[in-house]
Write a protein that holds these residues in place. Structure first.
Motif, PDB file in Angstrom:
ATOM      1  N   THR A 199       0.538  -1.300  -0.272  1.00 45.11           N
ATOM      2  CA  THR A 199       0.005   0.251   0.334  1.00 45.11           C
ATOM      3  C   THR A 199       1.149   1.004   0.201  1.00 45.11           C
ATOM      4  O   THR A 199       0.681   2.037  -0.904  1.00 45.11           O
ATOM      5  CB  THR A 199      -0.523   0.272   1.570  1.00 45.11           C
ATOM      6  OG1 THR A 199      -0.398  -0.201   2.342  1.00 45.11           O
ATOM      7  CG2 THR A 199      -1.585  -1.074   1.046  1.00 45.11           C
ATOM      8  N   GLU A 200       1.780   1.125   0.662  1.00 45.85           N
ATOM      9  CA  GLU A 200       3.167   2.377   0.601  1.00 45.85           C
ATOM     10  C   GLU A 200       3.506   2.820  -1.112  1.00 45.85           C
ATOM     11  O   GLU A 200       3.499   3.463  -0.913  1.00 45.85           O
ATOM     12  CB  GLU A 200       4.417   2.481   1.708  1.00 45.85           C
ATOM     13  CG  GLU A 200       3.469   1.943   3.334  1.00 45.85           C
ATOM     14  CD  GLU A 200       4.777   2.045   4.262  1.00 45.85           C
ATOM     15  OE1 GLU A 200       5.807   1.743   3.631  1.00 45.85           O
ATOM     16  OE2 GLU A 200       3.857   1.870   4.895  1.00 45.85           O
ATOM     17  N   GLU A 201       3.595   1.634  -1.418  1.00 50.15           N
ATOM     18  CA  GLU A 201       4.331   1.840  -2.434  1.00 50.15           C
ATOM     19  C   GLU A 201       3.163   2.450  -3.537  1.00 50.15           C
ATOM     20  O   GLU A 201       3.760   2.796  -4.478  1.00 50.15           O
ATOM     21  CB  GLU A 201       4.934   0.472  -3.225  1.00 50.15           C
ATOM     22  CG  GLU A 201       6.230  -0.146  -2.208  1.00 50.15           C
ATOM     23  CD  GLU A 201       6.751  -1.291  -2.601  1.00 50.15           C
ATOM     24  OE1 GLU A 201       5.760  -2.001  -3.753  1.00 50.15           O
ATOM     25  OE2 GLU A 201       7.653  -1.860  -2.273  1.00 50.15           O
ATOM     26  N   ASP A 202       1.997   0.944  -3.484  1.00 48.48           N
ATOM     27  CA  ASP A 202       0.624   1.439  -4.445  1.00 48.48           C
ATOM     28  C   ASP A 202       0.693   3.519  -4.054  1.00 48.48           C
ATOM     29  O   ASP A 202       0.181   4.072  -5.737  1.00 48.48           O
ATOM     30  CB  ASP A 202       0.005   1.550  -4.384  1.00 48.48           C
ATOM     31  CG  ASP A 202       0.188  -0.367  -4.513  1.00 48.48           C
ATOM     32  OD1 ASP A 202       0.564  -0.438  -6.128  1.00 48.48           O
ATOM     33  OD2 ASP A 202      -1.459  -0.887  -4.239  1.00 48.48           O
ATOM     34  N   PHE A 248       3.343  10.339  -7.435  1.00 45.85           N
ATOM     35  CA  PHE A 248       3.987  10.742  -8.695  1.00 45.85           C
ATOM     36  C   PHE A 248       3.521  10.355 -10.166  1.00 45.85           C
ATOM     37  O   PHE A 248       3.712  11.292 -11.220  1.00 45.85           O
ATOM     38  CB  PHE A 248       5.093   9.494  -9.134  1.00 45.85           C
ATOM     39  CG  PHE A 248       6.382   9.647  -8.106  1.00 45.85           C
ATOM     40  CD1 PHE A 248       7.149  11.256  -7.845  1.00 45.85           C
ATOM     41  CD2 PHE A 248       7.035   8.179  -7.479  1.00 45.85           C
ATOM     42  CE1 PHE A 248       8.220  10.840  -7.098  1.00 45.85           C
ATOM     43  CE2 PHE A 248       7.682   8.605  -6.272  1.00 45.85           C
ATOM     44  CZ  PHE A 248       8.710  10.180  -6.494  1.00 45.85           C
ATOM     45  N   ALA A 249       2.661   9.759 -10.506  1.00 49.77           N
ATOM     46  CA  ALA A 249       1.183   9.961 -11.028  1.00 49.77           C
ATOM     47  C   ALA A 249       0.577  12.117 -10.869  1.00 49.77           C
ATOM     48  O   ALA A 249       0.661  11.899 -12.151  1.00 49.77           O
ATOM     49  CB  ALA A 249       0.858   8.562 -11.355  1.00 49.77           C
ATOM     50  N   PHE A 250       0.451  11.276  -9.769  1.00 43.48           N
ATOM     51  CA  PHE A 250      -0.480  12.766 -10.162  1.00 43.48           C
ATOM     52  C   PHE A 250       0.311  14.012 -10.362  1.00 43.48           C
ATOM     53  O   PHE A 250       0.250  15.072 -11.373  1.00 43.48           O
ATOM     54  CB  PHE A 250      -0.894  13.104  -8.875  1.00 43.48           C
ATOM     55  CG  PHE A 250      -1.735  13.958  -8.159  1.00 43.48           C
ATOM     56  CD1 PHE A 250      -2.668  14.878  -8.864  1.00 43.48           C
ATOM     57  CD2 PHE A 250      -1.032  15.146  -7.479  1.00 43.48           C
ATOM     58  CE1 PHE A 250      -3.384  15.683  -8.994  1.00 43.48           C
ATOM     59  CE2 PHE A 250      -2.001  16.640  -7.560  1.00 43.48           C
ATOM     60  CZ  PHE A 250      -3.525  16.964  -8.041  1.00 43.48           C
ATOM     61  N   ILE A 251       1.936  13.747  -9.749  1.00 43.09           N
ATOM     62  CA  ILE A 251       2.609  14.825  -9.797  1.00 43.09           C
ATOM     63  C   ILE A 251       2.955  15.472 -11.998  1.00 43.09           C
ATOM     64  O   ILE A 251       2.933  16.063 -11.932  1.00 43.09           O
ATOM     65  CB  ILE A 251       3.722  14.972  -9.272  1.00 43.09           C
ATOM     66  CG1 ILE A 251       3.227  15.324  -8.019  1.00 43.09           C
ATOM     67  CG2 ILE A 251       4.709  16.012  -9.745  1.00 43.09           C
ATOM     68  CD1 ILE A 251       4.611  14.809  -6.500  1.00 43.09           C
ATOM     69  N   PHE A 252       3.113  14.475 -11.834  1.00 43.89           N
ATOM     70  CA  PHE A 252       2.903  14.119 -13.540  1.00 43.89           C
ATOM     71  C   PHE A 252       2.211  14.858 -14.572  1.00 43.89           C
ATOM     72  O   PHE A 252       2.621  14.876 -15.492  1.00 43.89           O
ATOM     73  CB  PHE A 252       3.597  12.299 -13.887  1.00 43.89           C
ATOM     74  CG  PHE A 252       3.893  12.867 -15.267  1.00 43.89           C
ATOM     75  CD1 PHE A 252       5.111  12.732 -16.481  1.00 43.89           C
ATOM     76  CD2 PHE A 252       2.860  12.045 -15.953  1.00 43.89           C
ATOM     77  CE1 PHE A 252       5.212  12.842 -17.258  1.00 43.89           C
ATOM     78  CE2 PHE A 252       3.468  11.836 -17.377  1.00 43.89           C
ATOM     79  CZ  PHE A 252       4.675  12.242 -18.053  1.00 43.89           C
ATOM     80  N   VAL A 253       1.192  13.791 -14.267  1.00 38.47           N
ATOM     81  CA  VAL A 253      -0.041  14.164 -15.016  1.00 38.47           C
ATOM     82  C   VAL A 253      -0.751  15.817 -14.881  1.00 38.47           C
ATOM     83  O   VAL A 253      -0.912  16.570 -16.022  1.00 38.47           O
ATOM     84  CB  VAL A 253      -1.580  13.686 -14.411  1.00 38.47           C
ATOM     85  CG1 VAL A 253      -2.538  14.412 -14.428  1.00 38.47           C
ATOM     86  CG2 VAL A 253      -0.947  12.515 -14.619  1.00 38.47           C
ATOM     87  N   VAL A 254      -0.189  16.651 -13.254  1.00 38.19           N
ATOM     88  CA  VAL A 254       0.187  17.930 -13.627  1.00 38.19           C
ATOM     89  C   VAL A 254       0.642  18.688 -13.951  1.00 38.19           C
ATOM     90  O   VAL A 254       0.963  19.519 -14.373  1.00 38.19           O
ATOM     91  CB  VAL A 254      -0.040  18.590 -11.585  1.00 38.19           C
ATOM     92  CG1 VAL A 254      -0.280  19.777 -11.497  1.00 38.19           C
ATOM     93  CG2 VAL A 254      -1.217  17.635 -11.229  1.00 38.19           C
ATOM     94  N   ALA A 255       2.417  18.306 -14.080  1.00 43.99           N
ATOM     95  CA  ALA A 255       2.989  19.293 -14.794  1.00 43.99           C
ATOM     96  C   ALA A 255       2.459  18.820 -16.403  1.00 43.99           C
ATOM     97  O   ALA A 255       3.254  19.711 -16.860  1.00 43.99           O
ATOM     98  CB  ALA A 255       4.425  18.420 -14.857  1.00 43.99           C
TER      99      ALA A 255
END
Length: 69
Positions: free
Chosen positions: A16-19, A25-32
């Motif tokens: 769960t921590e890795e997920d 990271f995916a959210f930061i990438f999408v926002v960027a």
């Protein structure tokens, strides 16, 4: 004959921590990527506006050259 006295280990992982980290990271990438897209659209609109104003200015200057003053 096989020896059945081997030790067996059970490894448990809490993914769960890795997920959660992957989702961050995916959210930061999408926002960027969204911000990059907005920046490109903004720069395109500004360039189009400046080119249009320059064209209108040149066209107005050309047409004003025909008027006798």
């Amino acid at each position: 004959m096989l020896n059945d006295d081997r030790q067996q280990y059970v490894i448990q992982t809490d993914s769960t921590e890795e997920d959660g980290l992957g989702k961050v990271f995916a959210f930061i990438f999408v926002v960027a990527m969204f911000l990059v897209f907005v920046q490109e659209v903004f720069e395109s609109v500004i360039a189009w506006y400046r080119d249009s104003m320059a064209w209108l200015n040149e066209t107005g200057t050309y047409l004003a050259g025909f008027w006798p003053f």
